[in-house]
Each structure stands twice: as structure tokens, then as C-alpha cells.
Design a protein around this motif. Sequence first.
Motif: not given
Length: 350
Positions: A272-298
Motif C-alpha cells: 500500500d501507499g505507506l509501505e511503498k513509500v517506506a520501502a522506496d525511501q528507506g524508512i522501513d529499515r527500522t521496522a520491528e517485528e509485530h508483537a502479535a506476529a505469532g497470532s493464528p490469524l496473522a
Amino acid sequence: MHVPDGFINAPVSAAAGLVAAGAVAVGLRGARKELDERAAPLAGLVAAFIFAVQMLNFPVAAGTSGHLLGGALAAILVGPYTGVLVIAVVLLMQGVLFADGGLTALGVNITVMGAVTVLTAYGLFRGLVRVLPRTRRSVTVASFVAALVSVPAAAAAFTVMYAMGGTTDVPVGKVLTAMLGVHVLIGIGEAVITTATVGAVIAVRPDLVHGARSLTAPLKLRVGGELVDGPAATPAPAGGPVRPARKFWAAGLAASVVLAGFVSFYASASPDGLEKVAADQGIDRTAEEHAAAGSPLADYGVSGITDARLSGGLAGTVGVGVTAVVGTGVLWAVRRRRAGTGAPAARESA
């Protein structure tokens, strides 16, 4: 535009959390006046519908998609105070159950996708409705403009938070230009979805649309120095001023299940828009793993089911059901509090 953990630093995220908490508190107080016999059940349905439609990413540019934010739609259908609560419920369900939008960034998301979109959209909507003729077309036109503007407003609000607490050194000007550029396009999709939904509800139950109640409210005329009711702008809906909405609620819930459980499989897989901008501009370098990544519906799939269509469909259906139940429960509780304080409530005819 779900902001993940790590994009905004802890102090600014905490400050955004306080702003979001304040917005929800104001929403709880104001919603007591908005949640009558018509709006209370509809509000839970609106939450489920927005959850479902947010799963339908649509392409907006090469390699980029967008999805409904929903603030304008919620505010116009059930009122601005209730609209903030509706978006907060949707974001909470997405963050806790589906690992969509960071938990430490929940305040950021509620502020940006809830408070900013609702305030921007509803303020513009009410201003346009006041100057346009009192017709259904005017309501849909105002809905289109309000929804369109609300999305870049949210993008600008995220950029402000990034300027104050971004965890990367990307220039703010580049972030703002990129965010506004793509989210203006997403805003067009938001406007089309919002207008189509508001128009469809007005066509069958105009009395359920908070932003369209002026269409059936009697005109006030000054006669002999006193205000008296004039002729209604449109005929009162058949069956009385307040009709049961059970069939409408059931149809809306079924439509939400179809959208989330089946149509979502064909949604765009592009970021989506934010994900694309973050990837293109390098903002996503500091993204952290989601605390609910282990959810059965993740990630909007059911753990253990390998068939992507079935897994996504079940996750979407569960999400619609849970959001509808939680949203309806919270908003009915608010309405009961309203009734308990002695506020007048309309009676629903049998």
C-alpha cells in the motif's frame, strides 16, 4: 496506511497514544448523543464493513495499492464521535488479531487514520452540505469531496509525526512529497467507495445516515416571531420515522462477509501507499517485528491452513464477525450509558 512498530520513536508514539486516548474519550462522551435506536446497531455494522473493505487493496500506480481508511465513511454514516470509536475498534482488532499496524504504534494509527480523517472529512462534509441544496445528490457530492481530502490529510499527519519522531534520517520533504503524491490517488478510491456506500444506504434507508438526516428533518419557519415546523424536504420514510433495521443489518453483515471472505482473494497484492513509500525511501529499515506476529490469524490467514484462498477467506470471515461483535458491544454499552444518564432516546417501532 497502517504504521508498523519502529517507524516512529517511543516518545512521539507515547504522545500520539495520549492524543488517541483523548480522541477516544471525547468520542465516548459525544457518541452518547449520536447513538439512538438507529445508529447503535448500524455503528457495529459499519465497523465490520470497514474492516472488510480495508482488505480490498486496489491498484493506484505501478507497484502500489491503496485501501479504504474509512474515517469519512464512518463519520457520515454514524456521526463524527461514533466514527472515531468505529475506526479505533477496527484498528484494535487488526493490530491484536491480524498483526496489521504496530501495537506500540496503535496511538499513531488511531490519531492518523481515525481522528484526523474523521475531523477533516466531517468538517468539510458539514460545510458543503450547508451551502449545497438540501438533496441526496448534495450529500453524495459532499461525501466524495470529504473522503477525497481526508486521505492526503492523514498522509500529511503521518509526515508531521515522522518529522517529530522518525527513526530514520530521510528528509521530511521527500517523505511528504512521496506520501501526498500516492495518497491523493488513494483518496480517489476512498472517495468512490465512500460515495457508493453512502449513496446505497441513502437509497434504501436515508433515516440511518447521520449526515443525511437533514433531508428528512422538518424545515423551521419563523411565524409571528416563533419557530414552527415547515414542510419536510422529502417525504418521511414509510413505516414511521424510525423503522427496525434488522434486515438492513443482516444484509450489510452478509455483504461484509462476502467482501472479506471471498472478494478479498482478488485484491491487489502490491504494497500500500505507506509501505511503498517506506520501502522506496528507506524508512522501513527500522521496522520491528509485530508483537502479535505469532497470532493464528496473522497476515490475514489462518495458521495451519495451506490453501491460500481458504485461509484468507476464513480469516476475513472471522475478522468481520469479531469486529461486528466487539463494535456492537462497545457501542451498545455507550448507548446504555446514554440512556442511564437520562438522555432522550428515540423509540423504535415494532
